[in-house]
Design an enzyme around this catalytic site. Structure first.
Site, PDB file in Angstrom:
ATOM      1  N   ASN A 172       3.555   7.043   0.169  1.00  0.00           N
ATOM      2  CA  ASN A 172       2.325   7.834   0.036  1.00  0.00           C
ATOM      3  C   ASN A 172       1.074   6.966   0.024  1.00  0.00           C
ATOM      4  O   ASN A 172      -0.019   7.441   0.301  1.00  0.00           O
ATOM      5  CB  ASN A 172       2.376   8.779  -1.174  1.00  0.00           C
ATOM      6  CG  ASN A 172       2.750   8.098  -2.457  1.00  0.00           C
ATOM      7  OD1 ASN A 172       2.788   6.876  -2.540  1.00  0.00           O
ATOM      8  ND2 ASN A 172       3.033   8.890  -3.481  1.00  0.00           N
ATOM      9  N   CYS A 173       1.204   5.666  -0.269  1.00  0.00           N
ATOM     10  CA  CYS A 173       0.041   4.774  -0.189  1.00  0.00           C
ATOM     11  C   CYS A 173      -0.440   4.597   1.249  1.00  0.00           C
ATOM     12  O   CYS A 173      -1.570   4.170   1.482  1.00  0.00           O
ATOM     13  CB  CYS A 173       0.382   3.409  -0.784  1.00  0.00           C
ATOM     14  SG  CYS A 173       0.729   3.447  -2.552  1.00  0.00           S
ATOM     15  N   ILE A 233      17.654  11.639 -21.603  1.00  0.00           N
ATOM     16  CA  ILE A 233      16.658  11.867 -20.552  1.00  0.00           C
ATOM     17  C   ILE A 233      15.711  10.665 -20.480  1.00  0.00           C
ATOM     18  O   ILE A 233      15.142  10.241 -21.482  1.00  0.00           O
ATOM     19  CB  ILE A 233      15.855  13.166 -20.796  1.00  0.00           C
ATOM     20  CG1 ILE A 233      16.808  14.366 -20.893  1.00  0.00           C
ATOM     21  CG2 ILE A 233      14.847  13.385 -19.676  1.00  0.00           C
ATOM     22  CD1 ILE A 233      16.103  15.671 -21.212  1.00  0.00           C
ATOM     23  N   LYS A 257     -10.315 -27.741  -5.844  1.00  0.00           N
ATOM     24  CA  LYS A 257     -10.513 -26.960  -7.068  1.00  0.00           C
ATOM     25  C   LYS A 257     -10.564 -25.499  -6.635  1.00  0.00           C
ATOM     26  O   LYS A 257     -11.586 -25.007  -6.176  1.00  0.00           O
ATOM     27  CB  LYS A 257     -11.807 -27.348  -7.779  1.00  0.00           C
ATOM     28  CG  LYS A 257     -11.804 -28.759  -8.358  1.00  0.00           C
ATOM     29  CD  LYS A 257     -13.144 -29.056  -9.016  1.00  0.00           C
ATOM     30  CE  LYS A 257     -13.198 -30.487  -9.556  1.00  0.00           C
ATOM     31  NZ  LYS A 257     -14.533 -30.808 -10.115  1.00  0.00           N
TER      32      LYS A 257
END
Length: 549
Positions: free
Chosen positions: A44-45, A282, A438
């Site tokens: 669904n994404c 559950i 860095k």
């Protein structure tokens, strides 16, 4: 349970992951997935990108199908079967076959609820008019695509500026549709702090999006051209050929509520670390459950695919006798917006303030790779950390390439309980086209660690009071002339040692440059020369973002 009967309600991320993991742990178990929809285990994404035709083939959205579950895992998937009731005493489900109307009782040894969440459709006048859509399923995406094609849509309104709203806006623009985005809050992307979204707002408008912030929708009417009119709190009317509702989602809790399972304050199903509900037979996973925030320990709703998949695995493991626990959620997420990337993890400053946690923050704007290599693009980074020990609490970043990579590193650092001092020492990949010796992650740690050690204490723009401090701009004169903070004294870093006598010593000196680096150099020089100097973190760039200047 030597041969447990495991029934799973909902077959997308959490439910499908639970089923597959359970089979890998037990060949003896009987595993059945019930889903009222037409598809199981779909992405669904990816739906906004299917609407935008970035994903052209609908089949690409199908992670798995019923045949694959049966052939590969010996898992039975019953699509278009709706679970209508749970009898906890008898340990049975009432299941309705939506094609035939037949009702059947299904016994279980272990039940897993993964019903997901439903799009919010507030009871606004006219909200049921044709042409107003929400996006959650493949059939939703089909209906939107069909409407675009049959009505030759030229103008659309997207209501809501979160992940789905922005992704839908981008994909509609990709199809040549003019988009107005309406957001009730003063910013898009509510999980982020507002100043981090300032460049995003600029970027969205540069892409041709009409952005209406701080304005909610009142209702929908029909205009003179037989099109939709979106009416807002400010009195504006926005014409549209279609409307996408992306206001948010609410947990699908009807089954759990009617079965008497404990719900949380936010309406989600309450579970323990084993994903077990208040009934020991559950379990519940995914968008329907409330889970604890890893940083703040608050109960919250985080409808993200990654946590749902992990929860499904944990439920399967605990059902089958393993000691497995969910660590909590950090809300680690990313969104692509017209070529820009925004990503975050952990707590925001808004959240830390609300829960009363003590924090400090740094801003930095490093290049995503070495500046001498062509194509370096800045990443705006905000790092939040605890002042007592430097523990990392949250991070947000906005940029282009490499943005999500840095947030991923910081997400792992949060999960490991690391500090800004650890970031100083982090050994990360370096080649000039990928990063710097860095890395931005190292730099964030160094700035924060220097502040905690007292080497270069930092201050924040929102605390600036020119009646109490002297403000010093250490950029070059040409930079100062192009724009500066009113009341600032300009003493360029290149002249600082020669002009220290020009600096007033009656009050603390608050130093700033463009992004913070020269301000750091100046702060170190001044403090070693007897001045009470502080660096304004993030420099003038953060000032502009914070004030909208």
């Amino acid at each position: 349970m030597a041969k447990p009967r495991i029934l799973i309600v909902g077959g997308v991320a959490g439910g499908a992951s639970c089923a597959a993991r359970a089979r890998r742990l037990s060949e003896a178990a009987e595993i059945i997935i019930f889903d009222r929809g037409q598809f199981v285990s779909f992405a669904n994404c990816g739906l906004p990108y299917y609407v935008g035709s970035v994903i052209a083939d609908e089949k690409k959205l199908l992670v798995a199908n019923s045949d694959l579950f049966k052939q590969r895992f010996n898992i039975e998937v019953r699509l278009q079967h709706e679970v209508t009731a749970i009898d906890r005493a008898a340990q049975t489900l009432t299941v309705k076959n939506l094609q035939t109307g037949e009702l059947k009782q299904e016994p279980y040894d272990a039940l897993v609820l993964s019903p997901g969440a439903a799009p919010i459709r507030p009871p606004l006048p006219g909200i049921e008019r044709p042409g107003i859509f929400a996006l959650r399923t493949i059939p939703d995406s089909r209906r939107i695509r069909e409407w675009i094609d049959t009505h030759q849509v030229k103008r659309a309104v997207v209501v809501g500026g979160g992940f789905i709203g922005l992704e839908m806006a981008e994909n509609l623009v990709h199809r040549g549709i003019a988009v107005t985005l309406i957001e009730k809050l003063p910013q898009v992307m509510p999980p982020f702090d507002p100043e981090m979204m300032t460049p995003v707002h600029v970027h969205l408008r540069d892409q041709g999006l009409q952005l209406c912030l701080n304005d909610g929708v009142q209702g929908f009417t029909v205009g003179s051209e037989d099109n939709l009119l979106v009416q807002t709190d400010s009195g504006e009317q926005h014409p549209a050929d279609m409307v996408i509702l992306a206001i948010g989602v609410r947990p699908e809790n009807t089954l759990a509520k009617e079965a008497g399972l404990k719900l949380g304050d936010r309406g989600g199903i309450r579970v323990n670390a084993a994903m077990q509900t208040s009934d020991p037979h559950i379990w519940a996973v995914g968008d329907a459950v409330e889970v604890q925030d890893f940083v703040t320990q608050e109960w919250t709703l985080i409808p993200l695919a990654g946590p749902a998949n992990r929860q499904g695995r944990i439920a399967a493991e605990t059902i089958l006798g393993r000691d497995s626990q969910f660590r909590g959620v950090q809300g680690t997420s990313v969104c692509g917006i017209f070529g820009m990337t925004v990503a975050c993890t952990g707590a925001s400053e808004k959240t830390l303030r609300r829960v009363g946690m003590d924090y400090r923050k740094v801003y930095l704007h490093p290049g995503h790779h070495a500046g001498y290599f062509p194509g370096a693009q800045p990443i705006d980074i905000k790092l939040l950390y605890a002042p007592a020990d430097g523990r990392i609490l949250g991070a947000q970043a906005v940029g282009r390439e490499g943005t999500e990579k840095r947030v991923d590193v910081l997400a792992m650092a949060i999960q490991a309980g690391m500090t800004v001092f650890d970031l100083e020492e982090a050994e990360l990949c370096y080649a000039p086209q990928f990063g710097a010796a860095k890395d931005p992650v190292n730099m964030a740690g160094m700035i924060a660690a220097n502040a905690l050690r007292g080497d270069a204490p930092i201050v924040y723009w929102e605390d600036l009071d020119l009646a109490q401090v002297n403000l010093v701009d250490v950029r070059e004169e040409s930079e100062f002339e192009r724009g500066h903070v009113a009341g600032a004294i300009n003493v360029p870093l290149s002249q600082l040692r020669q002009r220290m006598g020009d600096l007033p010593g009656d009050r603390p000196l608050w130093i700033y440059c463009q992004v913070g680096q020269r301000g750091y150099f100046a702060t170190r020089t001044l403090r070693q020369s007897g001045f009470d100097a502080y660096n304004l973190t993030g420099g003038f760039k953060t000032y502009e973002a914070s004030t909208g200047a």
